[in-house]
Design an enzyme around this catalytic site. Sequence first.
Site, short mmCIF file in Angstrom:
data_model
loop_
_atom_site.label_atom_id
_atom_site.label_comp_id
_atom_site.label_asym_id
_atom_site.label_seq_id
_atom_site.Cartn_x
_atom_site.Cartn_y
_atom_site.Cartn_z
N ASN A 10 41.01 31.42 35.60
CA ASN A 10 39.69 31.79 36.12
C ASN A 10 39.75 33.27 36.48
OD1 ASN A 10 37.35 32.19 37.56
ND2 ASN A 10 37.89 30.81 39.25
N LYS A 12 37.44 35.08 37.54
CA LYS A 12 36.51 35.44 38.63
C LYS A 12 35.75 36.71 38.24
CE LYS A 12 39.49 32.99 41.81
NZ LYS A 12 39.98 32.82 43.16
N HIS A 93 33.14 25.99 42.45
CA HIS A 93 34.26 26.74 43.02
C HIS A 93 33.95 27.07 44.48
CE1 HIS A 93 37.27 29.80 43.73
NE2 HIS A 93 37.90 29.36 42.66
N GLU A 95 34.33 29.63 46.08
CA GLU A 95 33.67 30.94 46.26
C GLU A 95 32.18 30.83 45.98
OE1 GLU A 95 36.43 33.03 43.73
OE2 GLU A 95 38.00 32.73 45.23
N GLU A 169 41.45 22.64 44.92
CA GLU A 169 41.82 23.98 45.35
C GLU A 169 41.61 24.11 46.86
OE1 GLU A 169 41.48 26.96 41.86
OE2 GLU A 169 39.50 26.79 42.73
N GLY A 175 44.16 32.78 46.56
CA GLY A 175 44.34 34.23 46.67
C GLY A 175 45.16 34.66 47.88
N SER A 214 46.96 29.99 44.40
CA SER A 214 48.21 30.76 44.40
C SER A 214 49.27 30.22 43.45
CB SER A 214 48.76 30.90 45.83
OG SER A 214 47.85 31.65 46.63
P1 13P Z 1 44.45 32.26 42.90
O1 13P Z 1 45.30 31.68 41.80
O2 13P Z 1 44.23 33.74 42.76
O3 13P Z 1 44.89 31.82 44.25
O4 13P Z 1 42.98 31.63 42.68
C1 13P Z 1 42.86 30.26 42.54
C2 13P Z 1 41.47 29.97 42.15
O5 13P Z 1 40.55 30.08 42.94
C3 13P Z 1 41.24 29.55 40.76
O6 13P Z 1 39.94 29.08 40.60
#
Ligand code: 13P
Length: 256
Positions: A10, A12, A93, A95, A169, A175, A214
């Site tokens: 992803n 983002k 997601h 976010e 997640e 992150g 992560s």
């Molecule tokens: P990270 O791998 O950067 O922690 O992000 C995970 C994520 O949100 C994937 O959708």
Amino acid sequence: MPHRPYIVGNWKMNGNRAMLAEARAIDRAAGRYPDVQVALAPPFTLIGALREAVTAMGVGGQDCHAHAKGAHTGDVSAAMLVDSGADFVIVGHSERRKDHGESDGVVQAKADAALANGLGVIVCVGETLDERDAGKAVSIVAGQVDASMPVGEGTSDAVALGKVAVAYEPVWAIGTGRVAAVSDVIEMHAAIRARLIALYGEAGEKVRILYGGSVNAGNAAELLAAQGVGGALVGGASLTADAFLPIIAAAGNGEA
Ligand code: 13P
């Protein structure tokens, strides 16, 4: 792992045309691991170009609107994703849930729209740190699964075809470099599986449950080997081939 592992990057809100070289390198690696299903979800702006640039891996969106078209400035429909070359979409997601106030109901409508348009869908769920500290992680995530997964016409066929996935997640692991304990991942994936079977019957076994948060070259092998983990949804470590390839290799149980 009972299913072909599914490793999804992803991107983002990262990436421009210069990064297509990374995607091509990731695609070449995907071609070397036919037992691993590899996919990337770039920003909308790169979906068409990525589709042209790769052959072995899937290309997806990071969101879609629940409606087919109309007065929704800035939004993109599932049909438009298909038109630009996507074969799946990530919905719900954390976010999106946080930045755009998306409820479980909104996420479910998006998942239904995705399947109605022939896309595969990855529905994201996960608890916050406060919820985990309060001992509510499993009940929160079970509730998200119950209320966010697709239920529209055609859902059972899509589930049976393996076009529906869940990504667990934990919000606090995204992150942050802080990964969930393997024992917690196993517990949560089992709880999610139980809800999927309650929702879809035996076909619920066909829904892959990915872990996200992560994931990197150092922890992927252990996470992917954990009971009930059907793949990974990877953010930061999917942005370069160097970081992403070892994760694909870990899913393929091989060297990068
Ligand atoms: P990270 O791998 O950067 O922690 O992000 C995970 C994520 O949100 C994937 O959708």
